[in-house]
Write an enzyme that holds these catalytic residues in place. Structure first.
Site, mmCIF file in Angstrom:
data_model
loop_
_atom_site.group_PDB
_atom_site.id
_atom_site.type_symbol
_atom_site.label_atom_id
_atom_site.label_comp_id
_atom_site.label_asym_id
_atom_site.label_seq_id
_atom_site.Cartn_x
_atom_site.Cartn_y
_atom_site.Cartn_z
ATOM 1 N N ASN B 401 -7.222 2.368 7.811
ATOM 2 C CA ASN B 401 -6.709 1.585 8.914
ATOM 3 C C ASN B 401 -5.374 0.932 8.569
ATOM 4 O OD1 ASN B 401 -6.267 -0.005 11.105
ATOM 5 N ND2 ASN B 401 -8.317 -0.836 11.202
ATOM 6 N N ASP B 402 -5.428 -0.058 7.684
ATOM 7 C CA ASP B 402 -4.204 -0.793 7.362
ATOM 8 C C ASP B 402 -3.080 0.114 6.861
ATOM 9 O OD1 ASP B 402 -5.431 -3.127 8.064
ATOM 10 O OD2 ASP B 402 -6.163 -3.532 6.042
ATOM 11 N N VAL B 403 -3.453 1.144 6.088
ATOM 12 C CA VAL B 403 -2.415 1.966 5.457
ATOM 13 C C VAL B 403 -1.668 2.851 6.443
ATOM 14 C CG1 VAL B 403 -3.540 1.965 3.219
ATOM 15 C CG2 VAL B 403 -4.064 3.782 4.841
ATOM 16 N N MET B 404 -2.157 2.905 7.691
ATOM 17 C CA MET B 404 -1.432 3.712 8.682
ATOM 18 C C MET B 404 -1.229 2.909 9.962
ATOM 19 S SD MET B 404 -3.879 5.400 11.028
ATOM 20 C CE MET B 404 -5.370 4.589 11.494
ATOM 21 N N ALA B 442 -7.087 -6.124 6.452
ATOM 22 C CA ALA B 442 -6.034 -7.134 6.509
ATOM 23 C C ALA B 442 -6.104 -7.935 7.811
ATOM 24 C CB ALA B 442 -4.664 -6.479 6.369
#
Lengths: 99, 476
Positions: B401-404, B442
């Site tokens: 999720n956060d990484v994209m 996050a």
């Protein structure tokens, strides 16, 4: 003596700092885990300290604390290297190539 | 007691200091070489073995050098540690690796703290200022490593709440305990200072600092925290070595401390955070303004006809898979591999895009995918693959999720703002396998979930949803 030790510390630090440039992120976890195992080197310190306690006085408490230190550090060393090897073994065994 | 512990039946020629220094230098170089090899894929295993042998040799040399062979108590301790270590290491699951490293790291810190405490009381060290100061620092760094690592491991193992815990006036506590650590180090410079005061004081303030520092860390900062603690345990070892005059400890600890710090820096860079902010428990506040609260995510386009999905899969010739921590939780890596195999059989090119901080530890995804027999030549780092999302036919996101999250580019003031992300949103067709539509670790909502065309959400346990698709694909 103190200067020698500090010198070693500085040299080792510089060496360590420039050592791991360009590590593929693939290896970050095993590398971290391997370095973690190495930090169990404090087992040597624990051995020295416990031996001094044994030679100098008979405080059971002091021996016990030292024994905990040796065991903890040894677990760190042994488990650290073993899990690192387990991880790396998986990378070494290449996946079956397609086609 | 002394007599029974020191039977005079063994006398091994003592190793002179010069010889010992030479041996220590040799072992230190072996350790350096081992770590160096560990950074190369093909030689990594050999590197680990070399490091292990070097360390074992160091232990043996120490036993011989200070004539410890006759002391059987030491061997019992070493034996217990070895057996426990092997049991732990062989039983731990791959997915539990981050907390394992954290836990082991704590043990190393504990040992260094005890060595520091001993040295402070003049056991194994001279009682001069140099030893006193280094012993105090070793005790503090070791203590904070121990408590910090245990809390980090507890959080990752879900014994402790994973969300950052904030005490009232948290920053004050962090700052105060850190300041007091420095005060006690300063006091160690004073000749004639009460050693018990130094010992107890250092222990307490370092413990508090270790705890308040780690409980505040949550989410995306955890990999950095583990890595930093890993570096600190090396530093603790090195400094305890200074205190008791053990050159090998100093060398190996220094190497580990520095390379660990370097690794931490790499991670900070990837997360767009500074180490200082993390240390002080500063986290960028999640801004809620601008976004109406309680807005229900739109789930209309979530479920598409299965036939559609299969058609897309069959037509895709250029596929990128983006794994995240969700894949680890769902243990979906084997199914990911199955799906990828099917696609490859269909003539597609399948590549994996690995964000540097995907998962809870750097390289976490690589380890899991390797477990599922994914060829590491198919794994690509973010920068290599980031321009290819535009041209890919299909991107499959598994529990990431956060990484994209495109919000990292636009939503100023959110914790992930400025973090380099995978350009998944540039791909025309995206499959997202996520447990729910909640924001990632996050805590920032992902606008991609609301995109109207080309985004297919598969909610629920990724292992189940993937299984359905793989089955459908095979049987049709």
């Amino acid at each position: 003596m103190e200067y020698i030790l500090l010198g070693v510390f500085v040299v080792a630090t510089i060496g360590g700092y420039f050592l791991i440039n360009n590590v593929p992120s693939l290896l970050h976890t095993p590398l971290m885990s391997g370095m973690n195992a190495l930090s169990g080197v404090s087992v040597i310190g624990a051995l020295v300290a416990v031996s001094v306690v044994l030679k100098a006085n008979n405080s059971v408490f002091a021996v016990l604390i030292g024994a905990i230190a040796i065991i903890a550090a040894m677990v760190n060393v042994v488990a650290g290297f073993t899990v690192t090897d387990r991880m790396l073994k998986m990378f070494a065994r290449k996946g079956i190539k397609h086609e | 007691m002394n007599n029974c512990l020191f039977p005079v039946f063994l006398s091994i020629p003592a190793i002179s200091d010069t010889v010992y220094y030479l041996i220590a230098a040799f072992l230190a170089i072996a350790v350096l070489f081992g770590i160096f090899l560990m950074s190369k894929v093909k030689k990594a295993r050999l590197g680990n073995i070399i490091s292990a042998i070097a360390l074992t040799a160091g232990i043996v040399i120490t036993l011989i050098r200070i004539e410890l062979i006759p002391i059987w108590v030491l061997f019992i301790c070493l034996g217990i540690g070895t057996v426990l270590g092997l049991l732990l290491a062989l039983r731990v699951k791959m997915i539990e690796m981050p907390q394992m490293v954290g836990f082991l790291n704590g043990l190393g810190g504990l040992a260094s703290a005890i060595v520091g405490a001993y040295a402070l009381l003049g056991i194994g060290a001279d009682l001069d200022m140099f030893s006193r100061v280094s012993a105090t620092v070793a005790l503090q760094v070791g203590t904070l490593t121990f408590f910090g690592s245990m809390i980090a491991a507890g959080k990752l193992h879900r014994i402790l709440p994973q969300k950052p815990i904030s005490l009232p006036k948290h920053q004050l506590w962090t700052g105060l305990s850190f300041g007091l650590c420095l005060v006690f180090i300063g006091l160690a410079f004073v000749n004639g200072i009460s050693l018990v005061l130094l010992l107890v004081g250092s222990l307490i303030v370092a413990m508090i600092f270790g705890i308040v520092f780690t409980i505040k860390i949550g989410g995306a900062d955890m990999p950095i925290a583990i890595s930093l603690l890993n570096s600190l345990s090396g530093v603790a070892g090195a400094i305890s070595g200074l205190a008791i005059g053990e050159v090998l400890l100093v060398a190996v600890g220094g190497i580990v401390g520095a390379s660990g710090l370097f690794l931490t820096q790499i991670m900070c860079k990837a997360m767009n955070r500074t180490l200082f902010d993390i240390l002080l428990g500063k986290s960028k506040k999640v801004v809620q303004d601008g976004k109406p609260k309680g807005e229900k995510p739109i789930i209309d386009e979530v479920i598409e006809a299965k036939i559609d999905v299969l058609t897309i899969l069959k037509n895709a010739k250029n596929v990128i898979i983006v794994p995240g921590y969700g894949m680890a939780i769902a243990q979906a890596q084997h199914l990911v591999k199955q799906l990828a195999d099917l696609l490859v059989k269909n003539g597609a090119q399948v590549r994996y895009a690995i964000h540097p901080v995907a998962g809870r530890m750097p390289g976490h995804m690589n380890v899991l995918l390797a477990e599922a027999d994914v060829d590491y030549d198919d794994l690509y780092e973010m920068d290599t693959l980031n321009d290819d999302f535009k041209t890919a036919d299909l991107t499959i996101v598994i529990g990431a999720n956060d990484v994209m999250n495109p919000a990292a580019r636009e939503a100023e003031g959110t914790p992930i703002y400025g973090m380099p992300i995978l350009n998944v949103d540039q791909c025309k067709t995206i499959f997202i396998f996520n447990y729910d539509l909640k924001p990632g670790y996050a805590g920032v909502e992902n606008p991609l979930y609301k995109r109207n065309n080309g985004v297919y959400m598969f909610l629920g346990n990724a292992a189940n949803t993937l299984k359905t698709i793989v089955d459908d694909y095979t049987h049709k």
